[in-house]
Design a protein around this motif. Structure first.
Motif, mmCIF file in Angstrom:
data_model
loop_
_atom_site.group_PDB
_atom_site.id
_atom_site.type_symbol
_atom_site.label_atom_id
_atom_site.label_comp_id
_atom_site.label_asym_id
_atom_site.label_seq_id
_atom_site.Cartn_x
_atom_site.Cartn_y
_atom_site.Cartn_z
ATOM 1 N N GLN A 6 0.824 -1.205 0.000
ATOM 2 C CA GLN A 6 0.000 0.000 0.000
ATOM 3 C C GLN A 6 0.860 1.258 0.000
ATOM 4 O OE1 GLN A 6 -2.727 0.109 3.246
ATOM 5 N NE2 GLN A 6 -4.031 1.690 2.335
ATOM 6 N N GLU A 7 1.954 1.251 0.803
ATOM 7 C CA GLU A 7 2.835 2.411 0.820
ATOM 8 C C GLU A 7 3.547 2.595 -0.519
ATOM 9 O OE1 GLU A 7 5.472 1.738 4.017
ATOM 10 O OE2 GLU A 7 3.981 2.123 5.619
ATOM 11 N N SER A 45 1.125 4.071 -2.976
ATOM 12 C CA SER A 45 0.876 5.482 -2.669
ATOM 13 C C SER A 45 2.046 6.348 -3.115
ATOM 14 C CB SER A 45 0.628 5.634 -1.176
ATOM 15 O OG SER A 45 0.445 6.999 -0.840
#
Length: 245
Positions: free
Chosen positions: A169-170, A173
């Protein structure tokens, strides 16, 4: 008249029973017993009272049977009349549909919608819906369903709290932010390059040349228009009287 009809009916029954009792050899034309059928028919006793007693249903008198037969005739007559009325109504309905422009397809759609509505309000459909609802409640309230739901929720929670999920997810992003920043940088660079090119000496000289060519084209058009309205030397020479043919 009722007794005569009953008598004839009994005679026909006796004739049919005699025909059924004959064998194939008896009804063969080449058989020597070919006259047995006529003899058997002539030997049939015709007793109106006896035949009437045998043909009458059990538990009914002759008066009751006659009354029932007359009622049956009336009912059959009413059925025939109703059939005629129904046929006339159907013809009238067809004429009305033709005048209204209704096609057989419209009638089919209407019949299908009506049939589906009848199915939905029928007792069988209602009972089936209730049964399906009960089965759904039983399934959702069963221990197996509850345990499977809790297991899926646990897996989802473990997945969202895992290090791999958080890193992914990081990473996504950061990639989105970098992509947006890169696009904005490209846009600003293109705008700056266009401004520098417009302010350059080459672009200005090219712009001056275009303006000069435009002014020359406009001036030549104005001169040609003036020449068409007042041609030079046309009014100085006098007209010739004796011009050659």
């Amino acid at each position: 008249t009722a007794q005569v009809c009953i008598t004839r009916f009994a005679c026909w029954l006796l004739i049919l029973s005699a025909l059924c009792s004959l064998s194939l050899t008896d009804i063969n034309l080449n058989s020597p017993n070919k006259g047995l059928l006529s003899d058997a028919m002539t030997d049939v006793p015709v007793d109106s009272a006896a035949s009437a007693r045998t043909s009458a249903p059990e538990g009914l008198t002759l008066a009751e049977e006659e009354e029932l037969r007359s009622e049956l005739a009336k009912v059959e007559e009413e059925i025939g009349t109703l059939r005629q009325v129904l046929a006339a109504k159907e013809r009238h309905c067809g004429e009305l549909k033709r005048k209204l422009g209704l096609t057989p397809l419209d009638g089919l759609k209407q019949n299908l919608s009506k049939s589906w509505h009848d199915v939905q309000v029928s007792n069988a459909y209602v009972k089936t819906s209730e049964k399906l609802g009960e089965w759904n409640d039983k399934v959702t309230q069963s221990d197996l369903y509850l345990s499977a739901s809790s297991t899926l929720e646990d897996w989802n929670e473990k997945l969202t709290q895992s290090e791999a999920y958080k890193k992914t997810q990081e990473t996504l992003s950061q990639a989105g932010q970098k992509t947006s920043q890169a696009l904005s940088n490209v846009g600003s660079v293109i705008s700056r390059k266009l401004g520098d090119m417009r302010n350059s000496a080459t672009f200005k000289s090219f712009e001056d040349r275009v303006g000069t060519i435009k002014s020359r084209v406009v001036g030549s058009r104005e001169n040609s228009t003036d020449g068409l309205h007042s041609p030079s030397g046309a009014g100085d020479k006098p007209p010739q009287d004796n011009a050659p043919f």
